[in-house]
Design an enzyme around this catalytic site. Sequence first.
Site: not given
Length: 303
Positions: A59, A165, A219-221, A268
């Site tokens: 990260y 995953n 963030g697409r929502l 966030s």
Amino acid sequence: MADLSCPAVVTYAGGLTLSRIVAGMWRMNEWHLTPPQRLDWIEQALAMGVTSFDHADIYGGYGVEASFGEALALQPSLRDQMQIVSKCGIKLVSAARPAHTIQHYDTSASHIIASAEHSLRQLRTDHLDLLLIHRPDPLMHFDDIAGAFERLRQDGKVRHFGVSNFSRHQFESLNRRIALATNQVECSPLHVAPIFDETFDGLQDLGVAPMIWSPLAGGRLFNGDDAAGARVRAAIQQVADELQRPFGSVVFAWIMQLPSRPLPLTGSGRIEAVREAVAATQFSLSRSQWFEILRAARGHEVA
């Protein structure tokens, strides 16, 4: 197995306890906070009951763990109030790793151990509460991974282990060799595959609570202009209006209502966004409201 009875935490056999909402640290370096500001953010999260912090060695271009450790060093006593999660197994091409010439996976025992030890130094702690294999590796050898995990446990460097995953079969194959605490997977109203591909069914059967990355679909929502995003956003907003709850809280509650009791990650730097996620532990959707969102997610009726 996990004790799934408490709404605030999930406790696993063996003593691992994770908060129902996990603070995702992926973008911490993009928040542009000074070390004291990072410490203040951590303290505010802890005060809300968000005690689990999710990292990975890669990260921030291999930089976030060091940033978190720098903040933690300002108040080392906080370490006893939190659970630190990290991941390994991906090698990025990065200025921080000049020897890497191609992005690839590495789940060899030597890399798992070296990566965990590096994470400990960066985070300025003597142990990880949970270490995950970040992605399935086509060259992974289950016995080698289990052996590396067992050595890290015996050395007191990592207390619990999991994956990220992994498919149901991959999880169960490794879990037969060494007990795994979780599988961290992507899930949101715009990515419902784990609900239907046996990932969550298999984990529920084993009493293992999954961790969830990208619960808000990156963030697409909120702002996706595609048809699916708009359709799902409208369904969520309708439920939010009915319940008089924030939009984000409804999304987190929708995910946590699954019977495998997922633990979603926030991503966030806005502490208010974390607060909305935490608020989702205090209410649930009606069955019809839950299916309204699923219908929008899939674009068709369930039958």
